[in-house]
Design a protein around this motif. Structure first.
Motif, short mmCIF file in Angstrom:
data_model
loop_
_atom_site.label_atom_id
_atom_site.label_comp_id
_atom_site.label_asym_id
_atom_site.label_seq_id
_atom_site.Cartn_x
_atom_site.Cartn_y
_atom_site.Cartn_z
N TYR A 51 9.04 -4.47 -3.17
CA TYR A 51 7.82 -4.57 -2.37
C TYR A 51 7.58 -6.03 -1.97
O TYR A 51 7.69 -6.92 -2.80
CB TYR A 51 6.62 -4.06 -3.16
N GLN A 52 7.27 -6.23 -0.67
CA GLN A 52 6.99 -7.57 -0.17
C GLN A 52 5.91 -7.50 0.91
O GLN A 52 5.71 -6.45 1.51
CB GLN A 52 8.25 -8.21 0.41
N LEU A 53 5.27 -8.64 1.15
CA LEU A 53 4.31 -8.74 2.25
C LEU A 53 5.05 -9.05 3.54
O LEU A 53 5.94 -9.90 3.56
CB LEU A 53 3.29 -9.86 1.99
N ASN A 54 4.66 -8.36 4.62
CA ASN A 54 5.25 -8.69 5.92
C ASN A 54 4.42 -9.79 6.57
O ASN A 54 3.44 -10.28 5.98
CB ASN A 54 5.39 -7.45 6.81
N ASP A 55 4.77 -10.17 7.79
CA ASP A 55 4.08 -11.27 8.46
C ASP A 55 2.64 -10.93 8.86
O ASP A 55 1.87 -11.80 9.23
CB ASP A 55 4.87 -11.76 9.66
N ARG A 56 2.26 -9.65 8.78
CA ARG A 56 0.89 -9.23 9.08
C ARG A 56 0.06 -9.07 7.81
O ARG A 56 -1.08 -8.61 7.86
CB ARG A 56 0.90 -7.92 9.87
N GLY A 57 0.63 -9.42 6.66
CA GLY A 57 -0.09 -9.33 5.41
C GLY A 57 -0.13 -7.93 4.82
O GLY A 57 -0.94 -7.65 3.93
N GLN A 58 0.74 -7.05 5.29
CA GLN A 58 0.82 -5.68 4.78
C GLN A 58 2.00 -5.56 3.81
O GLN A 58 3.00 -6.24 3.96
CB GLN A 58 0.99 -4.69 5.93
N VAL A 59 1.84 -4.67 2.86
CA VAL A 59 2.91 -4.43 1.89
C VAL A 59 3.94 -3.48 2.50
O VAL A 59 3.58 -2.44 3.05
CB VAL A 59 2.35 -3.86 0.58
N GLU A 60 5.20 -3.85 2.39
CA GLU A 60 6.32 -3.03 2.84
C GLU A 60 7.28 -2.83 1.68
O GLU A 60 7.30 -3.62 0.74
CB GLU A 60 7.08 -3.71 3.98
N ILE A 61 8.10 -1.79 1.78
CA ILE A 61 9.11 -1.55 0.76
C ILE A 61 10.49 -1.50 1.40
O ILE A 61 10.66 -0.99 2.50
CB ILE A 61 8.85 -0.24 -0.02
N THR A 62 11.44 -2.06 0.67
CA THR A 62 12.85 -1.89 0.97
C THR A 62 13.42 -1.21 -0.27
O THR A 62 13.66 -1.85 -1.29
CB THR A 62 13.55 -3.24 1.21
N ALA A 63 13.59 0.09 -0.18
CA ALA A 63 13.94 0.88 -1.36
C ALA A 63 15.42 0.83 -1.70
O ALA A 63 15.85 1.45 -2.67
CB ALA A 63 13.50 2.33 -1.15
#
Length: 98
Positions: A51-63
């Motif tokens: 889990y990481q923050l994207n450039d818009r401040g949203q949490v994304e996952i790379t599973a």
């Protein structure tokens, strides 16, 4: 010869293999503008750092590196912040050492 006591988790995780199922992602982060406390907790709680923050401040996952430990299920799934399911047979993590 004995094994070194200072082996890092990242070095152990590198030994695992992951079979990506591009047609069916098994973990999805629900759409959000501002991450919930549960999603923010995943940024540090996930041992594989999926889990990481994207450039818009949203949490994304790379599973792709997920070790199926269940941490995100305990922290975020009950709140509805993620959708989680088991990977289909033949996909997911393959542990080299058990």
């Amino acid at each position: 010869m004995t094994a070194p006591l200072d082996v890092k988790v990242e070095e152990k995780l590198y030994q695992n293999r992951y079979q990506v199922d591009a047609s069916r992602v098994h973990i999805k982060v629900m759409p959000h503008d501002v991450p919930s406390p549960a999603l923010r907790a995943l940024l540090t709680a996930c041992p594989a750092r999926c889990y990481q923050l994207n450039d818009r401040g949203q949490v994304e996952i790379t599973a792709d590196g997920c070790v199926e430990c269940g941490t995100c299920r305990v922290i975020a799934e009950p709140s509805g912040a993620i959708e989680w399911s088991y990977p289909r047979g033949g996909y997911g993590v393959l542990f080299k050492f058990g």
